[in-house]
Write an enzyme that holds these catalytic residues in place. Structure first.
Site, PDB file in Angstrom:
ATOM      1  N   ASP A  15      12.997 -31.828  -6.415  1.00 10.77           N
ATOM      2  CA  ASP A  15      13.758 -32.628  -5.452  1.00 10.77           C
ATOM      3  C   ASP A  15      14.995 -33.503  -5.660  1.00 10.77           C
ATOM      4  O   ASP A  15      15.090 -34.636  -5.388  1.00 10.77           O
ATOM      5  CB  ASP A  15      12.809 -33.604  -4.728  1.00 10.77           C
ATOM      6  CG  ASP A  15      11.696 -32.946  -4.163  1.00 10.77           C
ATOM      7  OD1 ASP A  15      11.585 -31.690  -3.778  1.00 10.77           O
ATOM      8  OD2 ASP A  15      10.616 -33.690  -3.993  1.00 10.77           O
ATOM      9  N   GLU A 221      13.128 -29.164   6.088  1.00  6.69           N
ATOM     10  CA  GLU A 221      13.270 -30.582   5.323  1.00  6.69           C
ATOM     11  C   GLU A 221      14.502 -30.413   4.473  1.00  6.69           C
ATOM     12  O   GLU A 221      15.010 -29.514   4.523  1.00  6.69           O
ATOM     13  CB  GLU A 221      11.713 -30.636   4.320  1.00  6.69           C
ATOM     14  CG  GLU A 221      11.340 -29.529   3.333  1.00  6.69           C
ATOM     15  CD  GLU A 221      10.179 -29.317   2.954  1.00  6.69           C
ATOM     16  OE1 GLU A 221       9.348 -30.436   3.076  1.00  6.69           O
ATOM     17  OE2 GLU A 221      10.059 -28.919   1.996  1.00  6.69           O
TER      18      GLU A 221
HETATM   19  O1  FUB Z   1       8.514 -33.165  -3.263  1.00  8.51           O
HETATM   20  C1  FUB Z   1       7.515 -33.151  -1.955  1.00  8.51           C
HETATM   21  C2  FUB Z   1       8.180 -32.584  -0.999  1.00  8.51           C
HETATM   22  O2  FUB Z   1       8.398 -31.049  -1.042  1.00  8.51           O
HETATM   23  C3  FUB Z   1       9.426 -32.971  -0.632  1.00  8.51           C
HETATM   24  O3  FUB Z   1       9.820 -34.476  -0.138  1.00  8.51           O
HETATM   25  C4  FUB Z   1      10.051 -31.808   0.107  1.00  8.51           C
HETATM   26  O4  FUB Z   1      11.411 -31.764   0.331  1.00  8.51           O
HETATM   27  C5  FUB Z   1       9.609 -30.822  -0.711  1.00  8.51           C
HETATM   28  O5  FUB Z   1      10.308 -30.454  -1.878  1.00  8.51           O
END
Ligand code: FUB
Length: 322
Positions: A15, A221
């Site tokens: 991320d 996301e």
């Molecule tokens: O790393 C945890 C979660 O997984 C992140 O916040 C999301 O975007 C996904 O990558």
């Protein structure tokens, strides 16, 4: 650099949020670890407990790990799970925005401050008011800062409507508009929102919001915003279909019009990225689970050079996954 390079071979990080401060590249990743929590759709297995900050003087050069910049045990309101963060600078101070479940297992967004880009960061005693869900990302534009956030499923965005928490979570029907990420301008002190969050609309070429059932293209996301030749590029993950897509617009608030896939699925469930210009070239920072043998919760950071086509489109990069 035309082939992707793994950045931290001896640790698991994911991320990436990436910024250039005073000519140096700073990477703010999630710090994956093996916690033994079984994998589920809620993302409980992503049980991260701290952040490390990385820096690089050159894209092909050494990566410096500056050690622990913030630990969950130092955050007064902490429950569990430090997910994707981002950092902004204002008046020589650095502000780290991070999602974390509180003691009731609700994701909130917190802020921590530092005098240096690599931290250490000191958390505020309480989470921000009015922000919710996960994956904060900050755009600076003309001295203002805009905070984007939101993520489905384990990221809890489906628990909110009109900035109010719902009695029970509700995903839209397939024919209804997809749940939008949110954006709000930050207050002058960078510690709170200056306004109520607004929906970030992602439209198809027919000017209608993408539908929830349009799973190959709709937002899930991992918001990131950058500017190229006067246009705002909003990029994001489609989550359960594993694309990194982008949409363009004329304002930090959107609306953004869907343009295409910038990275096809990688090995691993999640895909998440940052796009940054450094020394005249554009780079895509992201992650995959190749080095961990496909364990989705143990991800490795990568960087690859990006290419724009003459019309401003981003040339699709192959992620190497299914
Ligand atoms: O790393 C945890 C979660 O997984 C992140 O916040 C999301 O975007 C996904 O990558």
């Amino acid at each position: 650099m035309k082939t992707a390079r793994y950045l931290v071979p001896n640790d698991y990080m994911a991320d990436p949020a990436v910024h250039v401060f005073d000519g140096k590249l700073y990477i703010y990743p999630s710090h994956d670890r093996e916690s033994g929590i079984p994998e589920n759709d809620n993302g409980d297995h992503f049980d991260m407990a701290d952040y490390h900050v990385l820096s690089m003087d050159n894209i092909d050069g050494a990566v410096t790990d500056h050690g622990v910049a913030l630990h969950v045990k130092d955050i007064p309101w902490a429950g569990r799970q430090l997910w994707d963060c981002d950092v902004a600078r204002k008046h020589g101070k650095y502000y780290l925005y991070f999602p974390l479940k509180d003691k009731n297992d609700i994701f909130r967004i917190g802020v921590a401050t530092a005098d240096r880009p690599e931290g250490p960061f000191a958390p505020q005693p309480d989470p921000m008011r009015g922000a919710y869900s996960i994956d904060p990302c900050v755009l600076e534009e003309n001295g203002e800062h805009y905070l984007y956030f939101g993520g489905l499923w384990g990221g809890q965005l489906q628990r909110y409507h009109g900035n109010k928490a719902l009695e029970s979570a509700a995903l839209p029907a397939d024919s209804e508009p997809a749940l939008p990420p949110r954006v709000a301008r930050l207050a002058d002190n960078m510690l709170q929102l200056a306004e109520a969050p607004r929906p970030v609309l992602i439209l198809g070429k027919d000017s209608k919001p993408l539908a929830h059932g349009d799973a190959q293209r709709r937002f899930f996301e991992a918001s990131w915003v950058h500017k190229y030749r006067g246009k705002y590029y909003f990029s994001y993950s489609t989550g359960d279909t594993h694309n990194l897509c982008y949409a363009t617009g004329d304002s930090p608030y959107g609306p953004f019009t869907y343009q295409g896939v910038l990275l096809t699925p990688v090995v691993g469930w999640t895909t998440h990225h940052a796009i940054v210009e450094f020394k005249g070239k554009w780079y895509l920072f992201h992650h995959d689970s190749v080095p961990s043998g496909g364990r989705t919760w143990l991800r490795s950071l990568k960087v690859v050079e990006m290419e724009y086509l003459p019309d401003g489109a981003i040339k699709t990069i192959e992620g190497g996954g299914a």
